[in-house]
Design a protein around this motif. Structure first.
Motif, PDB file in Angstrom:
ATOM      1  N   ILE A 171       0.906  -1.084   0.041  1.00 60.85           N
ATOM      2  CA  ILE A 171       0.003  -0.031  -0.105  1.00 60.85           C
ATOM      3  C   ILE A 171       0.732   1.256  -0.025  1.00 60.85           C
ATOM      4  O   ILE A 171       0.554   2.231  -0.560  1.00 60.85           O
ATOM      5  N   ALA A 172       2.051   1.218   0.720  1.00 60.37           N
ATOM      6  CA  ALA A 172       2.886   2.303   0.667  1.00 60.37           C
ATOM      7  C   ALA A 172       3.239   2.850  -0.733  1.00 60.37           C
ATOM      8  O   ALA A 172       3.433   3.783  -0.801  1.00 60.37           O
ATOM      9  N   LYS A 173       3.485   1.724  -1.510  1.00 56.02           N
ATOM     10  CA  LYS A 173       3.934   2.355  -2.891  1.00 56.02           C
ATOM     11  C   LYS A 173       2.900   2.979  -3.727  1.00 56.02           C
ATOM     12  O   LYS A 173       3.191   3.764  -4.258  1.00 56.02           O
ATOM     13  N   ASP A 174       1.602   2.519  -3.213  1.00 53.37           N
ATOM     14  CA  ASP A 174       0.449   3.409  -3.849  1.00 53.37           C
ATOM     15  C   ASP A 174       0.376   4.744  -3.116  1.00 53.37           C
ATOM     16  O   ASP A 174       0.002   6.046  -3.947  1.00 53.37           O
ATOM     17  N   VAL A 175       0.535   4.838  -1.767  1.00 52.67           N
ATOM     18  CA  VAL A 175       0.252   5.965  -1.297  1.00 52.67           C
ATOM     19  C   VAL A 175       1.407   6.929  -1.702  1.00 52.67           C
ATOM     20  O   VAL A 175       1.333   8.129  -2.007  1.00 52.67           O
ATOM     21  N   PHE A 176       2.743   6.477  -2.066  1.00 55.07           N
ATOM     22  CA  PHE A 176       3.817   7.288  -2.615  1.00 55.07           C
ATOM     23  C   PHE A 176       3.721   7.631  -3.851  1.00 55.07           C
ATOM     24  O   PHE A 176       3.874   9.030  -4.160  1.00 55.07           O
ATOM     25  N   GLU A 177       2.903   6.849  -4.737  1.00 57.87           N
ATOM     26  CA  GLU A 177       2.655   7.408  -6.136  1.00 57.87           C
ATOM     27  C   GLU A 177       1.621   8.573  -5.920  1.00 57.87           C
ATOM     28  O   GLU A 177       1.808   9.650  -6.842  1.00 57.87           O
ATOM     29  N   THR A 178       0.587   8.588  -4.964  1.00 53.27           N
ATOM     30  CA  THR A 178      -0.311   9.682  -4.805  1.00 53.27           C
ATOM     31  C   THR A 178       0.455  10.827  -4.161  1.00 53.27           C
ATOM     32  O   THR A 178       0.206  11.964  -4.665  1.00 53.27           O
ATOM     33  N   MET A 179       1.572  10.726  -3.449  1.00 47.08           N
ATOM     34  CA  MET A 179       2.172  11.952  -2.981  1.00 47.08           C
ATOM     35  C   MET A 179       2.976  12.365  -4.258  1.00 47.08           C
ATOM     36  O   MET A 179       3.011  13.816  -4.239  1.00 47.08           O
ATOM     37  N   VAL A 180       3.467  11.785  -5.071  1.00 44.87           N
ATOM     38  CA  VAL A 180       4.358  12.466  -6.300  1.00 44.87           C
ATOM     39  C   VAL A 180       3.209  13.049  -6.978  1.00 44.87           C
ATOM     40  O   VAL A 180       3.737  14.059  -7.708  1.00 44.87           O
ATOM     41  N   GLU A 181       2.076  12.449  -7.216  1.00 46.47           N
ATOM     42  CA  GLU A 181       1.110  13.347  -8.213  1.00 46.47           C
ATOM     43  C   GLU A 181       0.545  14.581  -7.522  1.00 46.47           C
ATOM     44  O   GLU A 181       0.431  15.430  -8.273  1.00 46.47           O
ATOM     45  N   THR A 182       0.363  14.247  -6.258  1.00 42.11           N
ATOM     46  CA  THR A 182      -0.353  15.528  -5.630  1.00 42.11           C
ATOM     47  C   THR A 182       0.261  16.266  -4.808  1.00 42.11           C
ATOM     48  O   THR A 182      -0.172  17.451  -4.528  1.00 42.11           O
ATOM     49  N   GLY A 183       1.358  15.657  -4.224  1.00 40.40           N
ATOM     50  CA  GLY A 183       2.149  16.529  -3.214  1.00 40.40           C
ATOM     51  C   GLY A 183       1.330  16.343  -1.814  1.00 40.40           C
ATOM     52  O   GLY A 183       1.773  17.156  -0.724  1.00 40.40           O
ATOM     53  N   ASP A 184       0.344  15.445  -1.501  1.00 41.44           N
ATOM     54  CA  ASP A 184      -0.394  15.603  -0.207  1.00 41.44           C
ATOM     55  C   ASP A 184       0.398  14.709   0.823  1.00 41.44           C
ATOM     56  O   ASP A 184       1.202  13.974   0.438  1.00 41.44           O
ATOM     57  N   GLU A 185       0.036  15.039   1.896  1.00 47.10           N
ATOM     58  CA  GLU A 185       0.577  14.434   2.857  1.00 47.10           C
ATOM     59  C   GLU A 185       0.299  12.851   3.123  1.00 47.10           C
ATOM     60  O   GLU A 185      -0.953  12.757   2.888  1.00 47.10           O
ATOM     61  N   PRO A 186       1.183  11.961   3.488  1.00 47.14           N
ATOM     62  CA  PRO A 186       0.803  10.642   3.447  1.00 47.14           C
ATOM     63  C   PRO A 186      -0.304  10.250   4.219  1.00 47.14           C
ATOM     64  O   PRO A 186      -1.285   9.332   3.852  1.00 47.14           O
ATOM     65  N   GLU A 187      -0.328  10.859   5.567  1.00 45.64           N
ATOM     66  CA  GLU A 187      -1.600  10.492   6.483  1.00 45.64           C
ATOM     67  C   GLU A 187      -2.884  10.855   6.193  1.00 45.64           C
ATOM     68  O   GLU A 187      -3.977  10.230   6.136  1.00 45.64           O
ATOM     69  N   ASP A 188      -2.874  12.011   5.266  1.00 41.93           N
ATOM     70  CA  ASP A 188      -4.106  12.339   4.360  1.00 41.93           C
ATOM     71  C   ASP A 188      -4.795  11.512   3.445  1.00 41.93           C
ATOM     72  O   ASP A 188      -5.847  11.284   3.108  1.00 41.93           O
ATOM     73  N   ILE A 189      -3.535  11.144   2.782  1.00 46.33           N
ATOM     74  CA  ILE A 189      -4.011  10.059   1.676  1.00 46.33           C
ATOM     75  C   ILE A 189      -4.422   8.814   2.180  1.00 46.33           C
ATOM     76  O   ILE A 189      -5.523   8.216   1.690  1.00 46.33           O
ATOM     77  N   VAL A 190      -3.909   8.316   3.248  1.00 44.79           N
ATOM     78  CA  VAL A 190      -4.383   7.141   3.901  1.00 44.79           C
ATOM     79  C   VAL A 190      -5.665   7.353   4.507  1.00 44.79           C
ATOM     80  O   VAL A 190      -6.567   6.307   4.237  1.00 44.79           O
ATOM     81  N   GLU A 191      -6.134   8.285   5.112  1.00 40.91           N
ATOM     82  CA  GLU A 191      -7.449   8.712   5.493  1.00 40.91           C
ATOM     83  C   GLU A 191      -8.182   8.691   4.525  1.00 40.91           C
ATOM     84  O   GLU A 191      -9.341   7.983   4.549  1.00 40.91           O
ATOM     85  N   LYS A 192      -8.025   9.457   3.658  1.00 46.13           N
ATOM     86  CA  LYS A 192      -8.841   9.966   2.369  1.00 46.13           C
ATOM     87  C   LYS A 192      -9.500   8.701   1.699  1.00 46.13           C
ATOM     88  O   LYS A 192     -10.577   8.375   1.301  1.00 46.13           O
ATOM     89  N   LYS A 193      -8.457   8.110   1.233  1.00 40.72           N
ATOM     90  CA  LYS A 193      -8.586   6.640   0.535  1.00 40.72           C
ATOM     91  C   LYS A 193      -8.865   5.311   1.241  1.00 40.72           C
ATOM     92  O   LYS A 193      -9.021   4.282   0.749  1.00 40.72           O
ATOM     93  N   GLY A 194      -8.735   5.453   2.703  1.00 38.04           N
ATOM     94  CA  GLY A 194      -9.072   4.608   3.460  1.00 38.04           C
ATOM     95  C   GLY A 194      -8.164   3.154   3.175  1.00 38.04           C
ATOM     96  O   GLY A 194      -8.707   2.029   2.980  1.00 38.04           O
ATOM     97  N   LEU A 195      -7.010   3.579   3.402  1.00 39.04           N
ATOM     98  CA  LEU A 195      -5.928   2.533   2.879  1.00 39.04           C
ATOM     99  C   LEU A 195      -5.328   2.067   4.271  1.00 39.04           C
ATOM    100  O   LEU A 195      -4.357   1.158   4.430  1.00 39.04           O
ATOM    101  N   LYS A 196      -5.905   2.200   5.689  1.00 34.30           N
ATOM    102  CA  LYS A 196      -5.308   1.738   6.816  1.00 34.30           C
ATOM    103  C   LYS A 196      -5.103   0.158   6.465  1.00 34.30           C
ATOM    104  O   LYS A 196      -5.984  -0.518   6.039  1.00 34.30           O
ATOM    105  N   GLN A 197      -4.126  -0.249   7.060  1.00 34.84           N
ATOM    106  CA  GLN A 197      -3.789  -1.766   7.135  1.00 34.84           C
ATOM    107  C   GLN A 197      -5.001  -2.450   7.931  1.00 34.84           C
ATOM    108  O   GLN A 197      -5.155  -2.094   8.874  1.00 34.84           O
ATOM    109  N   VAL A 198      -5.396  -3.630   7.345  1.00 36.48           N
ATOM    110  CA  VAL A 198      -6.502  -4.360   8.165  1.00 36.48           C
ATOM    111  C   VAL A 198      -5.659  -5.369   9.229  1.00 36.48           C
ATOM    112  O   VAL A 198      -4.950  -6.156   8.506  1.00 36.48           O
ATOM    113  N   THR A 199      -5.852  -5.085  10.389  1.00 34.57           N
ATOM    114  CA  THR A 199      -5.210  -5.982  11.405  1.00 34.57           C
ATOM    115  C   THR A 199      -6.162  -6.829  12.234  1.00 34.57           C
ATOM    116  O   THR A 199      -5.881  -7.463  13.240  1.00 34.57           O
ATOM    117  N   ASP A 200      -7.459  -6.571  11.836  1.00 40.88           N
ATOM    118  CA  ASP A 200      -8.589  -7.187  12.622  1.00 40.88           C
ATOM    119  C   ASP A 200      -8.713  -8.520  11.991  1.00 40.88           C
ATOM    120  O   ASP A 200      -9.030  -8.897  10.881  1.00 40.88           O
TER     121      ASP A 200
END
Ligand code: ADP
Ligand code: MG
Length: 484
Positions: free
Chosen positions: A395-424
């Motif tokens: 998922i980090a790879k995807d987050v990073f690609e979005t960071m490159v495209e948008t310059g957004d902060e990683p935690e915002d991207i994770v939040e907005k796209k619901g990318l939190k790792q499932v540990t349940d």
């Protein structure tokens, strides 16, 4: 040890010594207050001293002296507390004084060394003979008018350092490594910007050849070569030319030559002048240059960390390889970027992301670190998200690609796209049950011994959880359920 250009020089050994002219970083000229800014209107940065009006007196610029001393210290060289300026007399239309103020017998910096690293990882010490200060000349403009030439004196009087190496270089590759290392040191020191295209660093290349074990033979000097690649090509072309002369029973004449990059050959410019042709004598307008050891010590204390030291520290402090550390310290901006990312984090993880993913992204988008869409601080925060288990590596790879495209902060991207790792584990178990039901045939195959299918199940579960499941937990739960 004998170095040869494969198949071209046979038993001959190449001998090279370089004289590098490096423009000193300073706001004003060596002996006047005129500006040194590059690219100004012709003759807009010329004082009466630079134009050599009669009766004008040169006044030494202390900052230029400090820069020369810093450079000497960075080259592990002896600093001469007493040095002297001499006049080197010659006529040229871009030299209104009729002489260049230079240092001849008593340069400000004496012997030093530069360590170079070759492609095979071996290191060699290249001796520095001396470093002296001198004035640059003006520039003739031949392309402004069909029948006349003009002179631009903006460059006249700008401070140069001439850095002379011992004839210790034995191959084009070594000359390239030496120039790159020298440029790197100068840039770290901030004493020369090393910009060869703008002419702030250029090299005179002295080349001779000999058979191993012989004393040195006659050399030729190739003037004013302005790129590292051309220096390497010039050495090869000149060595081949000289070897042919010797092999045919001839004799190499000591002369000054030019490198024609388009033809890849060197050409005679003039027969070599000797020091006495310049009728050097101490400049009567300038006192001997005397500096204090305490001032040198002060300058030394204030020096930045240099590439070799930084490389060793990176290896030690961040547990990364010598090769990676070398890549990171090549440019100061890269080293600083890495250090911001790596500080207090896993050094190996940091180096992979900086030299791998980030460099690739910059390459792909034709950008440099200066205008990187991902800041060091943001990349650091993303590594934290990996380390604390918020996201997995994929998922980090995807987050990073979005960071490159948008310059957004990683935690915002994770939040907005619901990318939190499932540990349940409940969610993971449900996904596994679904997959096992859907692929009952494969489960049977697996249980009858087809172990290789395990990867297939992992892939399916990851797909089902949109890549967000914690891979370690998936592995564990799958094993348990399949092996039941
Ligand atoms: P000059 O003052 O005439 O330029 P130097 O003795 O200062 O001569 O040498 C200039 C450069 O030539 C130095 O970089 C030195 O290492 C190099 N050099 C001297 N002898 C040889 C040689 N035989 N082959 C190649 N380079 C040489
Ligand atoms: Mg010379």
């Amino acid at each position: 040890m004998s170095y040869t250009i494969e198949g071209k020089t046979g038993i001959w050994e190449i001998v090279v010594g370089l004289e590098v002219h490096a423009q000193i970083v300073s706001n004003s000229k060596l002996f006047s207050g005129a500006s040194t800014r590059f690219g100004g209107e012709p003759n807009s940065q010329v004082s009466l001293v630079d134009a050599a009006f009669p009766g004008m007196l040169p006044v030494i610029n202390k900052e230029c002296v400090a820069q020369a001393v810093r450079t000497g210290l960075g080259l592990n060289a002896r600093i001469n507390l007493q040095s002297r300026f001499d006049r080197k007399n010659y006529f040229y239309a871009d030299l209104p004084q009729g002489y260049q103020i230079s240092q001849f017998e008593y340069p400000i910096v004496g012997e030093g060394t530069v360590e170079i690293e070759l492609q095979n990882g071996e290191t060699r010490q290249i001796g520095i003979t001396r470093l002296h200060m001198e004035q640059d000349a003006g520039k003739l403009l031949h392309d402004q008018d069909p029948s006349r030439s003009f002179v631009d004196l903006n460059r006249s009087g700008i401070a140069l350092m001439e850095i002379v190496s011992e004839p210790d270089i034995r191959a084009p590759e070594e000359a390239g490594a030496y120039l790159r290392k020298l440029r790197q040191i100068l840039r770290y020191l901030g004493t020369c910007d090393g910009n060869m295209e703008e002419g702030s660093m250029r090299a005179d290349v002295n080349v001779s050849v000999r058979k191993a074990g012989e004393p040195f033979r006659t050399r030729c000097e190739i003037k004013n070569v302005n790129s590292i690649r051309f220096v390497m090509q010039a050495i090869e072309a000149e060595a081949v030319r000289q070897i042919e002369i010797w092999e045919n029973g001839g004799e190499v004449d000591q002369e000054t030559r030019l490198f024609d990059a388009a033809r890849g050959e060197t050409r005679t410019m003039r027969s070599k002048e000797d020091a006495h042709d310049y009728r050097y004598f101490p400049d009567p307008d300038l006192l001997p240059l005397v500096i204090e050891q305490s001032w040198v010590d002060e300058l030394k204390k204030a020096l930045p960390e240099l590439p070799d030291a930084k490389r060793a520290r990176f290896q030690q402090e961040y547990g990364i390889t010598s090769y990676d550390a070398g890549v990171l310290v090549a440019e100061q901006i890269t080293a600083d970027f890495f250090e911001t990312v790596a500080k207090g984090r896993d050094g190996k993880l940091a180096v992979t992301w900086v030299t791998g993913d980030l460099f690739a992204a910059l390459n792909r988008t034709s950008r440099t670190l200066e205008d990187s869409p991902v800041s060091a601080a943001s990349l650091g925060k993303m590594l934290d998200l990996i380390t604390d288990g918020t996201i997995n590596g994929k998922i980090a790879k995807d987050v990073f690609e979005t960071m490159v495209e948008t310059g957004d902060e990683p935690e915002d991207i994770v939040e907005k796209k619901g990318l939190k790792q499932v540990t349940d584990t409940g969610v993971i178990d449900t996904a596994i049950d679904d997959i096992m039901t859907k692929h009952a045939d494969k489960v049977a195959e697996y249980r009858s011994g087809k172990d290789k299918l395990f990867g297939f199940f992992v892939g399916q579960v990851m797909k089902e959880t949109k890549g967000k499941a914690n891979p370690a937990l998936v592995n564990e739960a799958l094993k348990a359920k399949l092996d039941q």
